[in-house]
Structures are given as C-alpha cells and as structure tokens.
Design a protein around this motif. Structure first.
Motif, PDB file in Angstrom:
ATOM      1  N   ASP A 362     -56.106   0.623 -27.199  1.00  0.00           N
ATOM      2  CA  ASP A 362     -56.245  -0.213 -26.005  1.00  0.00           C
ATOM      3  C   ASP A 362     -55.876  -1.647 -26.349  1.00  0.00           C
ATOM      4  OD1 ASP A 362     -57.065   1.855 -24.318  1.00  0.00           O
ATOM      5  OD2 ASP A 362     -59.124   1.717 -25.070  1.00  0.00           O
ATOM      6  N   GLN A 363     -54.591  -1.857 -26.568  1.00  0.00           N
ATOM      7  CA  GLN A 363     -54.096  -3.171 -26.968  1.00  0.00           C
ATOM      8  C   GLN A 363     -52.911  -3.544 -26.093  1.00  0.00           C
ATOM      9  OE1 GLN A 363     -55.081  -5.642 -29.429  1.00  0.00           O
ATOM     10  NE2 GLN A 363     -53.674  -6.605 -27.984  1.00  0.00           N
ATOM     11  N   PRO A 364     -53.096  -4.463 -25.154  1.00  0.00           N
ATOM     12  CA  PRO A 364     -51.971  -4.889 -24.314  1.00  0.00           C
ATOM     13  C   PRO A 364     -50.914  -5.622 -25.150  1.00  0.00           C
ATOM     14  CG  PRO A 364     -54.080  -5.583 -23.388  1.00  0.00           C
ATOM     15  CD  PRO A 364     -54.347  -5.128 -24.788  1.00  0.00           C
ATOM     16  N   TRP A 365     -49.669  -5.484 -24.731  1.00  0.00           N
ATOM     17  CA  TRP A 365     -48.593  -6.224 -25.374  1.00  0.00           C
ATOM     18  C   TRP A 365     -47.421  -6.335 -24.410  1.00  0.00           C
ATOM     19  CZ3 TRP A 365     -43.767  -4.087 -27.218  1.00  0.00           C
ATOM     20  CH2 TRP A 365     -43.623  -2.708 -27.014  1.00  0.00           C
ATOM     21  N   THR A 366     -46.569  -7.320 -24.642  1.00  0.00           N
ATOM     22  CA  THR A 366     -45.413  -7.566 -23.791  1.00  0.00           C
ATOM     23  C   THR A 366     -44.151  -7.400 -24.623  1.00  0.00           C
ATOM     24  OG1 THR A 366     -46.663  -9.130 -22.446  1.00  0.00           O
ATOM     25  CG2 THR A 366     -44.255  -9.233 -22.294  1.00  0.00           C
TER      26      THR A 366
END
Length: 936
Positions: A362-366
């Motif tokens: 659960d790690q957001p990234w762009t």
C-alpha cells in the motif's frame, strides 16, 4: 590443598584506540574497526554501523592485518639494472623515481600521447585514474573489467540501465525464490552471505546454477550443474516455456519496456529500427485510440499486439523468436546438461512464485507519465549473476538473456525482485560515449570509456584502423565498455595497431595470473627487436607487493597498503550503495608506512602537476592539489558534485551537491569513514519510472535532470551495427567481420556456441576447464597472506566422477591437461558435485618461485598452478590467416571460460609444470613464522 581457580583477566585491554575505515580485502568495501595498540594494528573487526556489512566481517577482512605486515611489501622505489625478468634493481629516491617517470612520460605527452598505454588492475579509484589519463591525452586507458565481467555490466546497462553486483541487489527481505548464476565467491561475500542467511531464515528457496557446487551453490536448495557456456540457452528455454504458458507480466512489459514499440519493417537503412515521432520519441499504439502516440503520453495503454502499416511490435518479434521449437527443453537439454523435465520444473517454480505468490504494498507512487498509482506490485523472484556467465565469448548475449527473463516476469525494481543501487538506474543514453581524439600536449577530448550508440561512436582513425592499443570500440568488439586489458601487451608487442613507448600499469599482474597465455606474455615483455632494444621500450609499474610483474618493469613506484593511504569509494566510480540509499566511503592512513612508499594516486597527482596536465594545475601553472586527499576534497566533476556526497558546502551541512568543504575528510573520519543518504519512502521501488526517485536523484547530484526511460528488450545500438554489416551507412566494417556482426549483435537476446567449441576439435578436447576464486581469497593478493594461506595453500585440479573413473585416477595422482595452446601437469582430486564434463581449480593460488616473499618450497610455488598456461589471448587458428581475439565479439570480454582440454593420467611429480626459473625479488623472503607482540 584444595583446587584454586586461576585468576584470569576477564577484561583485558583490547586496544588503545579504534580507527574506523573501509576494508580493501575484496570488492565489498565493508566498514571496519581497526584496533590500535601502541601505534600498531592489533586486530580488525567489522563496523556495526556500516551500511554494507553491519558489523559482519569475513576471513579476508580479519586477515587484513597480515596484508599490512606482509613480508612481500615493496619498500623503496626501484630502477632496473639487469635484463628484464632478472629482478635486478637498484634502490633510488623518490625524487629520482619521479624525475625518471617524468622524463619518460613528458615527451610522449607533448609529442604523441597515444604512445602511452596506461592500464590499471583491480584498483578502486578508477574515476581518478581515468581522469589522469584523460588529462595526459592518451586514448589508451582502462581498468581490469575487460577480462573480469564487462559482459555483466554492459549487458545490464544496455538492457535495463544497471546490472548485478555493484549495480544492484535482490530485495532480500521479500524475495521468496532466489536464483544465482556463476557467482564468484570472493566478490560480494558479506552482503550475499547475509542475504542468503535472511532467505534461509524465512524459508525462501535458493537455486544455484553453476558447473561447480561450492560456496553459495553448496548451500542452495537446488543445484543445477550446467555445462559451461550454455547458460543463455537454458535461460531462453525457460523464456520459451513462460511465453507458452502465458506466465509473463504483460502490463509491466507494456508500460515500462520497449516491448510495445514498433519495429520498422521497411526495406532500407532503417529496417529493424524503432519507429519514432517527429520529436524523436518512441511510438506505441494506444489500445484506447488505436493510434500511434509517444511512449510517455499520460494515460495511454500501449498495445503489445498492435500492427501499424505493416510494422509489428517488439513483443511480437520476441514471441516469434522464443516460441520457436529451437528453445524447447527437449531440444536444449542435452547441450545444457540439464534434463528437459528439470528445465520445465524450474520455469514452473519461477512462474508460480512470481504470479501465484505476488503481493501488493500500500504505497502510492507517481510514474514518469504523471499517472498516479495506489499500490506497488510485488513479484518475489530475484536473480544474481557474475563472472561465470560473463567470461564466455557468448557472455554478453547470455547476460541480456537473463535480464530478459527478469523483465518478462516483471521482477526488476519491484518489491521482492531485483533492485538497483544508486547511482543506478541510468539509461544507456545518460552515459558518456568513448573518446579517442589525440592532440599533442593536450588532454583527450573526453572520457575514454562509455557506451556507444552505433558505428559513428567507434574509436577508429581516419583510415579505419583502431585508435586504441587494445582495439576497444572497433568492429572486432564495438561495445567494449571496459576496454580489453588482456590484449594490451599482445597488441603492443605486435605493433598492431601501432607501437607504444611506455606501458604504465598499476596493480595488474600481467606476467602471471592477470593475463591469458602467461608464458607468452613474459616473452613479449622481454622480447627485443633487431636493434637489441626492447619491443615495448619502457615499463613503469606500481604495486604494494613484490608480485610476479615487478621483475618485468623498468621502474617500480611502490604503493602503500590500504591502511596507510587515502582512498575514495565514490558515486563517480564504484560506490558502496545499497538499494535503499546512496552511500560512499573513504580510507585514510590509520597507520603510517614504515617504508619509503607513497600512495599511487598521490604519485599521479604529483606527476600530473609536474607535466602540467589539464585538471592538475591552476591557470598559473602551480599544482592544483597537494595529494590525493586534497583532490578527493576539492575536485569537482561538475559544479557542486565531487567525489564524496557527504558533508558538502562550506559548513559541511549539505549532502549530494554543494561546494567543497575543507573539513570534509575529517568529517568522514569522525562519522566512521562513510556517509549515506536514504532514498525517501515511496521512491525506493520502480526507480527508472518513479517521479519521486527521479527528483531525489537530481537533488543529490546523480542526475542534473530527471532521466526516466524504458527497458530495452530490443537494443537499437546493436541493430545499428547489424545495419552497417548489411551495407548501410558511411562507416562500414571490414568484409571478414560482416557475418560475425550480423550474427552476434542481434538486437534481441540470443545464444550461440562459445567460439572455442568451433575452433578446436571437441572430440580431441572434450572437457571444459574452469577456474573459480575461493571465498577466502580475492584476485591474487590474498595468497601471500599468512592467515589465508592456511586455508588455500595449494590447488588441485578437481575432476568429476565420470572422468576420474575413466582415467583410473586414485588419491595422490597427477594428470596431464592439454589444450590447443599448451599443456600442464598437475595434481588431481576427485569431486562428485561437478558437471560431468568439466574440470576446475582455484584461481591464482599458484605462484612463481621468488615472488611474494614466499619460500621457493612453498606449496603455492610447487604444487600450485595456473590454468592460464592453457589459455591464449587469441583463438586457435582458423586457417584464414587472421588474428581472432579470444573474446566476446560484442564487448571484448576475455573468454576465460571457453577453454576446452583433454586430460590423461601422468607420472607423479614433485612440482607442477610448466616450471619457471625463480624470480630474483627485491624483497627478502618472509620468516618461517610471523610473530610480534603488541603490549601486554
């Protein structure tokens, strides 16, 4: 009278002081605590705060104390007074030595810099030595990578912007299946051992692929005793099976690689290149619109199966190739020495763990397109490889094949997979190209080494001949990113492509274990022309120890040992980073030399100033740096970016970028000899495409601007060379190389048989012969170490059961081993855990009598031996009158491991052969026992 307990001092005084620095006993560069007592080294332990080893230290690191006290240490500058090879020297002062070096080098610099060949062995300051050579103006510089594992580095960088070993590592905490190929046991020992321990603790599976079951392979859960030189075929067979089963990460391939790029099918000079838009960007077909768009367009879904005006995607070409029955397990099993069922089982294991045991963080990234993601997909399969797959004439394509396997599984830069270490990843386009423009009295026009993009980048003179003495970056080996150190002496002796005036080498034991054809090299170094002059006129050599090479030099510049000098393990060179952070470190003189020796790098600083080399003098001609330590602190490769990332700026408060700090060296010493900048949370995976990582890399000076890129499953630089071989373009290869270029520089990974298999009669020479480095040694210098010699004092030839029984060998027997080049007679030992058609021995244990201060009756000098005498720097004659290098045709990697031999029982001998006359050494023999007392 009753028994009385003896009174023991349970808290003896261990040391007066602890000095923290960096180990040099292998390439791990672990942190060490050097315990000092009365000004001398008492013992060495690991530094628990260090990011590399976290306090763990191996036998080599602990034995570093014996390197500092080795009897073989050179003690004073030396000038040859007898014939080369005689070992007859006179001691001279440093003033005389430096003046002599200047007298030899300065005219070359002013008149024709290419007449200097400057090559270094396994030193750890290559960004500096290359900077010196660039200032001198010679195109002839490289380090030892060309005969070590350039295929591993180049194969990885051309395919995915980084590679194994110093470029990356498995995600040790999340990997569930770890597969390693041909890993040298001496190199990455502490980090790999620590990682393997964590895998075993968690119950992860380890598969070792190596003809020999020692070291890491001995503790693997499954050992695959592959036939040497067939790793690529085995790997591509697994790719075949994964494609047939549909066990490939299609989203990963579509979004993060050039698999959806369109391959130009138009006949002509662009056929096989990738289609690009007017802005130069790769074109892909968006599944939503069905139209070609730039690969980095936000929100697109690239179509792997698209066709456009007759052009197909890379993925379709890939599937067509590897779904061929040529790669079916049944058709490769016999050649690889692995059953078809076993190949299927290993491929099934990879697929099961990569896909059935996938997980999410659960790690957001762009990403680089601006798309936001809520999670990171984990695929817990990882790989590691080293020299065993690299040191073959098909090694470059084998390394690319292994990267292809990683990529189709989606296991690179994801949780559980393979992770890059800063300053990698870097797209191949971010690396410099090689330079070779020579101007009398001036610097070279740019860096010597780099990554070519096509024929226009080759190092060729106007007449098409090689610009470099080693013929790197020529049609013979166009992508030779590390040079060809193993060809320097042979080419210089032959005057092909030209003669040189000075051979200048550092830590390169070329007259013994650091060259193929050792006896031939010794003859080349001593050969004279018709005028009675040496064919190679002048040889300058620097080393800390009295190695075999010393006797063949004309001038010896004695180096310090690693605890007596400054060193810099830099992001500009070969850093100590882990996947989660950028890190570098130093060495500093924790003890002062007791001999008249100087650190080689400081000697180069001095010579550079004396000759007025660019980068080493100020505008007024004065010396820019007083020594190497001064260079480390004050040199800037570009504004704000220097050798060290820590404690930058005038106050030492900046990191990564910042002005030089005069107190930087002391700050490193106070900090334990290292500095680390952690990758920010959320930026630690998907590095090539993660906007947060790219911004962080710019911030600390790895890049000057973000460098996102796609993995190159299909290599356009390689296709450009094929096009030239097909007759397109202004730069054309010689006729005799066209077929080789078209075959071996295929833009998709492929396999071909090692060249020696086709150059010798394999019926006459049916046995493969290999060397391995033992975990307790590193390259050659550990075999003079009084502690480590007790582990490996001699080396038998290990023989598998089938060959052992066929020859009727018994314990204590000797064998004659013969190749197309030569013959040796050596002791043999039986080993069951070995590919049935392979023999092997430990590398570099054998020493020449008189070298390294060893007794002439030492086991290393009597029973010890080298396989080098069986290997030549040239392939066996083909009958075409040409000199074909025994190297990979893509990179020039020395093909040590292609060796084919025959073996037969021989009469027992008192000493192995060939035998050479003892070297007269400039240092005295060591004592029978090394003892000294420090304190009470």
């Amino acid at each position: 009278m009753g028994f009385e307990e003896p009174k023991l001092n349970l808290s003896p005084k261990v040391s007066d002081e602890i000095r923290k620095t960096t180990c040099y006993m292998c390439a791990c560069r672990c942190g060490i605590n050097v315990h000092m007592k009365e000004g001398k080294v008492a013992y060495i332990e690991g530094n628990r705060d260090h990011p590399v080893n976290k306090g763990v230290l191996c036998a080599k690191g602990s034995a570093g104390i014996m390197q500092v006290n080795a009897p073989s240490r050179l003690r004073v500058p030396l000038k040859r007074v007898g014939p080369r090879g005689s070992g007859a020297f006179e001691e001279i002062s440093w003033d005389e030595a430096l003046q002599l070096a200047q007298d030899w080098l300065e005219p070359v610099h002013k008149e024709n810099p290419e007449k200097l060949a400057f090559f270094t062995g396994r030193d750890q300051s290559q960004s500096f030595t290359s900077f010196w050579a660039q200032g001198f103006g010679t195109p002839n510089y490289a380090a030892h990578g060309g005969f070590c594992s350039v295929n591993m580095a180049a194969g990885g960088i051309y395919t995915m912007g980084g590679a194994f070993w110093e470029f990356g590592q498995p995600d040790w905490e999340r990997t569930k299946l770890f597969m390693l190929f041909g890993v040298a046991e001496d190199h990455d020992s502490n980090p790999i051992k620590m990682g393997l321990g964590r895998l075993k603790e968690r119950g992860a599976k380890v598969i070792g692929v190596n003809p020999i079951r020692t070291g890491y392979n001995a503790i693997s859960d499954e050992w695959v005793g592959i036939t040497p030189g067939t790793d690529g075929l085995f790997i591509l067979s697994m790719v075949h099976l994964l494609l047939k089963a549909g066990k490939v990460d299609l989203n990963y391939l579509a979004q993060l690689t050039n698999a959806p790029a369109l391959v130009d099918s138009t006949e002509g000079p662009n056929k096989g290149m990738l289609l690009r838009g007017a802005d130069g960007k790769l074109l892909v077909i968006d599944r939503k619109s069905g139209k070609p768009v730039a690969f980095d367009t936000k929100g697109i879904t690239p179509d792997l199966a698209a066709t456009y005006e007759g052009h197909r995607t890379v993925f379709q070409h890939l599937a067509e190739r590897y779904l061929s029955d040529d790669y079916a397990p049944e058709n490769v099993a016999e050649r690889c020495g692995i059953s078809a069922d076993r190949i299927r089982a290993i491929a099934a294991d990879l697929a099961r763990v990569a896909f059935d045991e996938a997980f999410e963080l659960d790690q957001p990234w762009t990403d680089f397109r601006g798309n936001k993601h809520d999670k990171m997909i984990g695929r817990p399969v990882s790989f590691h490889a080293m020299r065993g797959v690299s040191a073959h004439s098909n090694g470059f394509q084998t390394c690319r094949s292994l990267h292809l396997l990683q990529i189709i599984l989606g296991t690179v830069e994801v949780p559980g997979g393979f992770r890059f270490k800063p300053p990698y990843p870097k797209p191949v386009s971010a690396h410099p190209k090689p330079h070779c423009k020579v101007t009398p009295g001036a610097a070279l026009d740019g860096p010597h080494l780099g990554y070519v993009q096509g024929p226009d980048d080759l190092c060729l003179k106007d007449d098409g001949s090689a610009a470099r003495i080693d013929k790197a970056y020529t049609w013979e080996n166009p992508m030779s990113a590390h040079g060809l150190m193993h060809m320097v002496i042979s080419n210089a002796h032959a005057g092909d492509p030209y003669k040189i005036d000075v051979l200048f080498m550092y830590m390169a034991n070329m007259s013994w274990n650091s060259s193929m054809n050792s006896s031939g090299v010794m003859e080349m170094l001593t050969d004279k022309d018709e005028n009675g002059e040496y064919v190679i006129p002048k040889i300058i050599y620097s080393d800390a120890y009295s190695s075999e090479m010393v006797a063949y030099a004309d001038l010896i510049l004695p180096d310090t040992t690693y605890l007596e000098r400054h060193d810099c393990i830099s992001l500009l060179d070969r850093p100590i980073c882990e996947a989660g952070g950028a890190a570098d470190s130093i060495r500093w003189p924790v003890v002062e030399p007791d001999r008249d020796v100087r650190g080689f790098q400081s000697v180069l600083v001095d010579l550079g100033a004396r000759m007025g080399l660019k980068g080493f003098v100020n505008d007024d001609g004065s010396a820019k740096y007083k020594d190497y330590a001064d260079y480390i602190v004050n040199h800037e490769r570009r504004p704000g970016v220097g050798p060290l990332i820590g404690f930058r700026g005038e106050t030492g408060q900046e990191e990564g970028r910042g002005a030089p700090n005069p107190d930087q060296m002391q700050a490193y010493i106070d900090n334990g000899g290292f500095y680390e900048i952690h990758v920010p949370e959320g930026a630690d995976y998907y590095k090539p495409w993660n906007a947060a990582y790219q911004d962080w890399a710019v911030k600390i000076g790895i890049y000057d601007a973000p460098q996102p890129y796609l993995f190159d499953i299909y290599s356009e630089p390689m296709r450009r060379f094929q096009l030239a071989a097909e007759g397109h373009g202004e730069r054309q290869p010689p006729e005799h190389l066209r077929a080789q270029i078209k075959q071996t520089l295929d833009p998709l990974p492929m396999w071909y048989a090692p060249f020696e298999d086709g150059a010798v009669d394999v019926e006459e020479f049916p046995v493969h012969a290999l060397t391995q480095r033992p975990m307790a040694m590193y390259h050659s210098w550990g075999t003079q170490n009084a502690w480590l010699r007790q582990i490996h004092g001699q080396n038998p030839l290990f023989v598998p059961t089938k060959i052992w029984q066929a020859n009727g060998f018994a314990e204590g027997d000797w064998a004659r081993v013969t190749s197309a080049h030569g013959s040796i007679v050596v002791p043999v030992a039986h080993m069951a855990a070995l590919n049935e058609n392979t023999v092997w021995t430990w590398n570099a244990i054998g020493k020449r009598k008189g070298a390294w201060a060893l007794d002439e009756k030492a086991p290393e000098a009597t029973k010890g031996f080298l396989l080098n005498h069986l290997i030549h720097e040239l392939q066996p004659p083909k009958g075409d009158g040409l000199r074909w290098s025994n190297s990979d045709p893509v990179t020039g990697q020395a093909a040590w491991f292609d060796l084919r031999v025959k073996i037969e029982r021989a009469e027992a001998q008192s000493e192995s052969s060939p035998r050479f006359e003892p070297i007269t050494s400039p240092v005295e023999k060591g004592p029978k026992a090394m003892q000294w007392k420090v304190g009470e």
